[in-house]
Design a protein around this motif. Structure first.
Motif, PDB file in Angstrom:
ATOM      1  N   PRO A 162       0.826  -1.219   0.000  1.00 54.39           N
ATOM      2  CA  PRO A 162       0.000   0.000   0.000  1.00 54.39           C
ATOM      3  C   PRO A 162       0.855   1.263   0.000  1.00 54.39           C
ATOM      4  CG  PRO A 162      -0.753  -1.563   1.670  1.00 54.39           C
ATOM      5  CD  PRO A 162       0.560  -2.071   1.180  1.00 54.39           C
ATOM      6  N   ASP A 163       0.326   2.321  -0.586  1.00 60.56           N
ATOM      7  CA  ASP A 163       0.998   3.617  -0.502  1.00 60.56           C
ATOM      8  C   ASP A 163       1.129   4.009   0.967  1.00 60.56           C
ATOM      9  OD1 ASP A 163       0.745   3.475  -3.205  1.00 60.56           O
ATOM     10  OD2 ASP A 163      -0.490   5.272  -3.438  1.00 60.56           O
ATOM     11  N   GLY A 164       2.254   4.619   1.309  1.00 58.66           N
ATOM     12  CA  GLY A 164       2.442   5.043   2.694  1.00 58.66           C
ATOM     13  C   GLY A 164       3.898   5.305   3.009  1.00 58.66           C
ATOM     14  N   LEU A 165       4.172   5.507   4.294  1.00 54.83           N
ATOM     15  CA  LEU A 165       5.521   5.781   4.765  1.00 54.83           C
ATOM     16  C   LEU A 165       6.203   4.474   5.162  1.00 54.83           C
ATOM     17  CD1 LEU A 165       4.843   8.908   7.010  1.00 54.83           C
ATOM     18  CD2 LEU A 165       5.909   8.897   4.754  1.00 54.83           C
ATOM     19  N   TYR A 166       7.471   4.335   4.744  1.00 53.89           N
ATOM     20  CA  TYR A 166       8.228   3.130   5.049  1.00 53.89           C
ATOM     21  C   TYR A 166       9.651   3.514   5.471  1.00 53.89           C
ATOM     22  CZ  TYR A 166       4.456   0.538   2.794  1.00 53.89           C
ATOM     23  OH  TYR A 166       3.227   0.016   2.475  1.00 53.89           O
ATOM     24  N   SER A 167      10.211   2.711   6.362  1.00 56.60           N
ATOM     25  CA  SER A 167      11.605   2.873   6.769  1.00 56.60           C
ATOM     26  C   SER A 167      12.303   1.528   6.608  1.00 56.60           C
ATOM     27  CB  SER A 167      11.704   3.371   8.209  1.00 56.60           C
ATOM     28  OG  SER A 167      11.071   2.461   9.098  1.00 56.60           O
ATOM     29  N   PHE A 168      13.658   1.575   6.628  1.00 53.25           N
ATOM     30  CA  PHE A 168      14.427   0.393   6.245  1.00 53.25           C
ATOM     31  C   PHE A 168      15.623   0.188   7.176  1.00 53.25           C
ATOM     32  CE2 PHE A 168      12.549   2.597   2.673  1.00 53.25           C
ATOM     33  CZ  PHE A 168      11.811   1.609   2.042  1.00 53.25           C
ATOM     34  N   THR A 169      15.916  -1.076   7.456  1.00 54.58           N
ATOM     35  CA  THR A 169      17.118  -1.433   8.208  1.00 54.58           C
ATOM     36  C   THR A 169      17.790  -2.615   7.526  1.00 54.58           C
ATOM     37  OG1 THR A 169      15.830  -2.882   9.680  1.00 54.58           O
ATOM     38  CG2 THR A 169      16.237  -0.623  10.436  1.00 54.58           C
ATOM     39  N   LEU A 170      19.100  -2.741   7.784  1.00 55.16           N
ATOM     40  CA  LEU A 170      19.872  -3.877   7.294  1.00 55.16           C
ATOM     41  C   LEU A 170      20.262  -4.747   8.475  1.00 55.16           C
ATOM     42  CD1 LEU A 170      22.486  -2.669   4.646  1.00 55.16           C
ATOM     43  CD2 LEU A 170      20.345  -3.892   4.249  1.00 55.16           C
ATOM     44  N   GLU A 171      20.152  -6.050   8.305  1.00 54.75           N
ATOM     45  CA  GLU A 171      20.643  -7.002   9.291  1.00 54.75           C
ATOM     46  C   GLU A 171      21.787  -7.779   8.659  1.00 54.75           C
ATOM     47  OE1 GLU A 171      17.468  -9.393  10.758  1.00 54.75           O
ATOM     48  OE2 GLU A 171      16.423  -7.706  11.724  1.00 54.75           O
ATOM     49  N   SER A 172      22.996  -7.497   9.143  1.00 54.45           N
ATOM     50  CA  SER A 172      24.196  -8.172   8.628  1.00 54.45           C
ATOM     51  C   SER A 172      24.510  -9.369   9.518  1.00 54.45           C
ATOM     52  CB  SER A 172      25.382  -7.206   8.610  1.00 54.45           C
ATOM     53  OG  SER A 172      25.120  -6.087   7.782  1.00 54.45           O
ATOM     54  N   ARG A 173      24.693 -10.540   8.902  1.00 59.49           N
ATOM     55  CA  ARG A 173      24.982 -11.759   9.652  1.00 59.49           C
ATOM     56  C   ARG A 173      26.234 -12.444   9.099  1.00 59.49           C
ATOM     57  NH1 ARG A 173      19.420 -11.401   9.920  1.00 59.49           N
ATOM     58  NH2 ARG A 173      18.522 -11.880  11.966  1.00 59.49           N
ATOM     59  N   ARG A 174      26.870 -13.159   9.975  1.00 57.91           N
ATOM     60  CA  ARG A 174      27.998 -14.012   9.586  1.00 57.91           C
ATOM     61  C   ARG A 174      27.877 -15.321  10.340  1.00 57.91           C
ATOM     62  NH1 ARG A 174      32.693 -13.534   6.914  1.00 57.91           N
ATOM     63  NH2 ARG A 174      34.401 -14.934   7.470  1.00 57.91           N
ATOM     64  N   GLY A 175      27.863 -16.406   9.570  1.00 56.71           N
ATOM     65  CA  GLY A 175      27.682 -17.717  10.193  1.00 56.71           C
ATOM     66  C   GLY A 175      26.362 -17.843  10.907  1.00 56.71           C
ATOM     67  N   GLY A 176      25.359 -17.111  10.439  1.00 56.37           N
ATOM     68  CA  GLY A 176      24.034 -17.177  11.044  1.00 56.37           C
ATOM     69  C   GLY A 176      23.835 -16.257  12.227  1.00 56.37           C
ATOM     70  N   GLU A 177      24.883 -15.584  12.692  1.00 60.39           N
ATOM     71  CA  GLU A 177      24.769 -14.701  13.850  1.00 60.39           C
ATOM     72  C   GLU A 177      24.753 -13.234  13.407  1.00 60.39           C
ATOM     73  OE1 GLU A 177      27.656 -15.397  16.835  1.00 60.39           O
ATOM     74  OE2 GLU A 177      27.133 -17.514  17.126  1.00 60.39           O
ATOM     75  N   MET A 178      23.876 -12.453  14.046  1.00 56.88           N
ATOM     76  CA  MET A 178      23.794 -11.032  13.751  1.00 56.88           C
ATOM     77  C   MET A 178      25.064 -10.331  14.223  1.00 56.88           C
ATOM     78  SD  MET A 178      21.381  -8.458  12.915  1.00 56.88           S
ATOM     79  CE  MET A 178      19.783  -8.837  13.633  1.00 56.88           C
ATOM     80  N   ILE A 179      25.699  -9.581  13.322  1.00 56.94           N
ATOM     81  CA  ILE A 179      26.879  -8.811  13.707  1.00 56.94           C
ATOM     82  C   ILE A 179      26.638  -7.310  13.601  1.00 56.94           C
ATOM     83  CG2 ILE A 179      28.538 -10.628  13.180  1.00 56.94           C
ATOM     84  CD1 ILE A 179      29.047  -9.325  10.487  1.00 56.94           C
ATOM     85  N   LEU A 180      25.569  -6.910  12.908  1.00 56.97           N
ATOM     86  CA  LEU A 180      25.258  -5.482  12.812  1.00 56.97           C
ATOM     87  C   LEU A 180      23.827  -5.289  12.330  1.00 56.97           C
ATOM     88  CD1 LEU A 180      26.269  -2.495  12.887  1.00 56.97           C
ATOM     89  CD2 LEU A 180      26.799  -2.746  10.450  1.00 56.97           C
ATOM     90  N   GLU A 181      23.111  -4.393  13.016  1.00 57.66           N
ATOM     91  CA  GLU A 181      21.810  -3.919  12.533  1.00 57.66           C
ATOM     92  C   GLU A 181      21.929  -2.413  12.330  1.00 57.66           C
ATOM     93  OE1 GLU A 181      17.029  -4.105  13.577  1.00 57.66           O
ATOM     94  OE2 GLU A 181      18.510  -4.530  15.150  1.00 57.66           O
ATOM     95  N   SER A 182      21.657  -1.947  11.135  1.00 58.02           N
ATOM     96  CA  SER A 182      21.883  -0.542  10.807  1.00 58.02           C
ATOM     97  C   SER A 182      20.719   0.023  10.014  1.00 58.02           C
ATOM     98  CB  SER A 182      23.176  -0.375  10.004  1.00 58.02           C
ATOM     99  OG  SER A 182      23.160  -1.199   8.847  1.00 58.02           O
ATOM    100  N   LYS A 183      20.515   1.347  10.172  1.00 63.45           N
ATOM    101  CA  LYS A 183      19.482   2.024   9.400  1.00 63.45           C
ATOM    102  C   LYS A 183      19.951   2.232   7.972  1.00 63.45           C
ATOM    103  CE  LYS A 183      17.464   4.560  13.294  1.00 63.45           C
ATOM    104  NZ  LYS A 183      17.116   5.903  13.824  1.00 63.45           N
ATOM    105  N   VAL A 184      18.995   2.298   7.065  1.00 56.91           N
ATOM    106  CA  VAL A 184      19.298   2.464   5.649  1.00 56.91           C
ATOM    107  C   VAL A 184      18.839   3.844   5.201  1.00 56.91           C
ATOM    108  CG1 VAL A 184      18.870   1.593   3.310  1.00 56.91           C
ATOM    109  CG2 VAL A 184      19.073  -0.009   5.233  1.00 56.91           C
ATOM    110  N   GLY A 185      19.713   4.556   4.520  1.00 58.82           N
ATOM    111  CA  GLY A 185      19.349   5.853   3.968  1.00 58.82           C
ATOM    112  C   GLY A 185      18.518   5.686   2.704  1.00 58.82           C
ATOM    113  N   ALA A 186      17.424   6.435   2.631  1.00 58.76           N
ATOM    114  CA  ALA A 186      16.535   6.402   1.469  1.00 58.76           C
ATOM    115  C   ALA A 186      16.432   7.802   0.879  1.00 58.76           C
ATOM    116  CB  ALA A 186      15.150   5.890   1.872  1.00 58.76           C
ATOM    117  N   TYR A 187      16.266   7.875  -0.429  1.00 57.38           N
ATOM    118  CA  TYR A 187      16.149   9.163  -1.105  1.00 57.38           C
ATOM    119  C   TYR A 187      14.679   9.525  -1.310  1.00 57.38           C
ATOM    120  CZ  TYR A 187      21.118   9.392  -2.132  1.00 57.38           C
ATOM    121  OH  TYR A 187      22.484   9.480  -2.020  1.00 57.38           O
TER     122      TYR A 187
END
Length: 222
Positions: A162-187
């Motif tokens: 649906p049309d609307g406001l959305y935000s984004f994050t990245l979940e970086s994993r190595r060997g199945g374990e989370m090593i970083l969760e970061s916000k994503v810049g959108a234009y």
């Protein structure tokens, strides 16, 4: 669903602390006027005739006059700040361009450009999309590597969201374990600039907004 793209951008350097104080305008001019007023008032009290003291109304008039001068000084400081924002051009010059922000942005019919920067050691990277209420709506594996991608706004069954406001994050994993969760810049396209003592805000297409200091890059609208 995403699609890889590239696009030229202009990175905006981080804002440097100003000399303003807590109120944003504690400049030498206003402070000097205040000290001068106190000095004059003290001398006046010390030297007035005890048999003919100054009327309280005279004090009130002097205070009111000083308040007007002080307000004018603050207004001038504010105008100088507005004129000097963003390297002299002012954030009003950003209107019509696309700014990069981690604040929620509007999705309608067009894809949204995202700048993804996962952890360099990640072997699995997932892009997580949330709606205006912060609820997760999509999650997709995009693989390691950084750059710009087009977010097409599709669900797992390829249905348009649906049309609307959305935000984004990245979940970086190595060997199945989370090593970083970061916000994503959108234009998103900037449609309005609002000025205040904190440095101003920009309003994006669709009504979302963010402090000007949180816009980290600009580019011409596509």
């Amino acid at each position: 669903m995403v699609d890889a793209i590239t696009s030229p951008t202009v990175t905006i350097p981080a804002a440097t602390p100003s000399a303003a104080g807590a109120g944003g305008f504690a400049g030498a001019g206003a402070g000097g006027d205040f000290q001068t007023f106190l000095t004059m008032l003290t001398a006046q009290l010390q030297n007035q005739d005890p048999l003919n003291p100054m009327e309280s109304t005279d004090f009130a008039i002097q205070l009111a006059t000083f308040a007007g001068v002080e307000q004018a000084a603050l207004s001038n400081k504010f105008l100088e700040q507005m004129a000097g924002q963003a390297g002299g051009a002012g954030i009003a010059g950003w209107i019509g361009k696309e700014g990069r922000t981690t604040a929620p942005v509007w999705f309608g019919d067009d894809a949204i450009t995202l700048d993804v920067v996962p952890h360099s050691l990640a072997d699995s990277v997932q892009l997580v999309t949330r709606d205006a209420q912060g609820r997760e709506v999509t999650r997709e594996e995009i693989g390691p590597g950084e750059g710009q991608i087009d977010w097409l706004g599709r669900s797992a069954d390829d249905t348009k969201l649906p049309d609307g406001l959305y935000s984004f994050t990245l979940e970086s994993r190595r060997g199945g374990e989370m090593i970083l969760e970061s916000k994503v810049g959108a234009y998103a396209r900037i449609v309005e600039a609002q000025f205040d003592a904190s440095g101003g805000r920009v309003v994006f297409e669709g009504g979302a907004s963010a402090p000007a200091g949180e816009v980290t890059a600009l580019r011409d609208a596509g």
